[in-house]
Design a protein around this motif. Sequence first.
Motif, PDB file in Angstrom:
ATOM      1  N   UNK A  64       0.862  -1.172   0.000  1.00  0.00           N
ATOM      2  CA  UNK A  64       0.000   0.000   0.000  1.00  0.00           C
ATOM      3  C   UNK A  64       0.902   1.226   0.000  1.00  0.00           C
ATOM      4  N   UNK A  65       0.634   2.141  -0.925  1.00  0.00           N
ATOM      5  CA  UNK A  65       1.361   3.404  -0.959  1.00  0.00           C
ATOM      6  C   UNK A  65       0.386   4.514  -0.572  1.00  0.00           C
ATOM      7  N   UNK A  66       0.719   5.252   0.484  1.00  0.00           N
ATOM      8  CA  UNK A  66      -0.123   6.367   0.917  1.00  0.00           C
ATOM      9  C   UNK A  66       0.609   7.656   0.624  1.00  0.00           C
ATOM     10  N   UNK A  67      -0.059   8.558  -0.066  1.00  0.00           N
ATOM     11  CA  UNK A  67       0.565   9.842  -0.386  1.00  0.00           C
ATOM     12  C   UNK A  67      -0.501  10.927  -0.420  1.00  0.00           C
ATOM     13  N   UNK A  68      -0.026  12.153  -0.402  1.00  0.00           N
ATOM     14  CA  UNK A  68      -0.921  13.311  -0.465  1.00  0.00           C
ATOM     15  C   UNK A  68      -0.956  13.824  -1.905  1.00  0.00           C
ATOM     16  N   UNK A  69      -2.166  14.026  -2.435  1.00  0.00           N
ATOM     17  CA  UNK A  69      -2.345  14.614  -3.759  1.00  0.00           C
ATOM     18  C   UNK A  69      -3.342  15.762  -3.653  1.00  0.00           C
ATOM     19  N   UNK A  70      -3.136  16.772  -4.480  1.00  0.00           N
ATOM     20  CA  UNK A  70      -4.109  17.859  -4.571  1.00  0.00           C
ATOM     21  C   UNK A  70      -5.350  17.363  -5.296  1.00  0.00           C
ATOM     22  N   UNK A  71      -6.473  18.013  -5.050  1.00  0.00           N
ATOM     23  CA  UNK A  71      -7.714  17.646  -5.727  1.00  0.00           C
ATOM     24  C   UNK A  71      -7.559  17.655  -7.239  1.00  0.00           C
ATOM     25  N   UNK A  72      -6.825  18.638  -7.786  1.00  0.00           N
ATOM     26  CA  UNK A  72      -6.623  18.707  -9.236  1.00  0.00           C
ATOM     27  C   UNK A  72      -5.818  17.519  -9.738  1.00  0.00           C
ATOM     28  N   UNK A  73      -4.827  17.058  -8.956  1.00  0.00           N
ATOM     29  CA  UNK A  73      -4.030  15.896  -9.348  1.00  0.00           C
ATOM     30  C   UNK A  73      -4.862  14.620  -9.327  1.00  0.00           C
ATOM     31  N   UNK A  74      -5.769  14.515  -8.360  1.00  0.00           N
ATOM     32  CA  UNK A  74      -6.652  13.343  -8.283  1.00  0.00           C
ATOM     33  C   UNK A  74      -7.533  13.275  -9.519  1.00  0.00           C
ATOM     34  N   UNK A  75      -8.117  14.406  -9.894  1.00  0.00           N
ATOM     35  CA  UNK A  75      -9.010  14.424 -11.059  1.00  0.00           C
ATOM     36  C   UNK A  75      -8.256  14.141 -12.355  1.00  0.00           C
ATOM     37  N   UNK A  76      -6.986  14.563 -12.454  1.00  0.00           N
ATOM     38  CA  UNK A  76      -6.183  14.269 -13.639  1.00  0.00           C
ATOM     39  C   UNK A  76      -5.787  12.803 -13.697  1.00  0.00           C
ATOM     40  N   UNK A  77      -5.360  12.260 -12.561  1.00  0.00           N
ATOM     41  CA  UNK A  77      -4.850  10.888 -12.535  1.00  0.00           C
ATOM     42  C   UNK A  77      -5.954   9.835 -12.566  1.00  0.00           C
ATOM     43  N   UNK A  78      -7.116  10.164 -12.017  1.00  0.00           N
ATOM     44  CA  UNK A  78      -8.195   9.185 -11.895  1.00  0.00           C
ATOM     45  C   UNK A  78      -9.493   9.772 -12.443  1.00  0.00           C
ATOM     46  N   UNK A  79      -9.750   9.622 -13.730  1.00  0.00           N
ATOM     47  CA  UNK A  79     -10.942  10.207 -14.341  1.00  0.00           C
ATOM     48  C   UNK A  79     -12.264   9.697 -13.755  1.00  0.00           C
ATOM     49  N   UNK A  80     -12.239   8.538 -13.081  1.00  0.00           N
ATOM     50  CA  UNK A  80     -13.471   7.994 -12.497  1.00  0.00           C
ATOM     51  C   UNK A  80     -13.825   8.643 -11.161  1.00  0.00           C
ATOM     52  N   UNK A  81     -12.954   9.517 -10.648  1.00  0.00           N
ATOM     53  CA  UNK A  81     -13.211  10.171  -9.365  1.00  0.00           C
ATOM     54  C   UNK A  81     -14.475  11.015  -9.461  1.00  0.00           C
TER      55      UNK A  81
END
Length: 182
Positions: A64-81
């Motif tokens: 398991x990798x736990x890291x901090x991402x900005x909301x904009x990075x989450x939406x870019x990396x995971x389109x299903x969010x």
Amino acid sequence: ETADLKCPPLGFTLKWYAALMGWGCLKVTYDQDAPENYSSILFDSPDPRTILPMPGIYGWKYVVEKRELLGSEILDAYPLATGDYRMAEAYTVSEHWDRDVRAVVVAGNEYVLPPTPHEYGFIPYHIGFCRGAPRNQSPITKTDPKYWGPGLLFGAKNIIELLNDAVSQFHNRGQLRLGPKT
């Protein structure tokens, strides 16, 4: 004619963590949508303090990798969010990998990538340990080699071997997918 593949360097971080913290982690994944003239094999050297491996009898059970991402990075990396993420706010992202399945959870409650088969057949995290640093706390241990531990860069050998194995595995899988040359 062959394309000039551009593969990003592993960078300073892998060497930094392996040499100074006593262990390093290399994540090797495959990007089937990589642009032309770029390598489809992706290398990342995450901070090992964010890696939570679960050991088993025959290697790692899961990582398991736990890291901090900005909301904009989450939406870019995971389109299903689908969450209501504020663009400049940081969220905890947990990425779970085992030999067969990958899943990503944000803030402990939303799957931005539900458990999905990844078809690698192995966990793409390669972890190398240095087995400790030399002990130099007293005049006796400084001068008597029987008290010395392995050097801080001892783990680099293991990490390089793991990197070679991972690249070979991905290369072989890519050759199998492409089929014979016609």
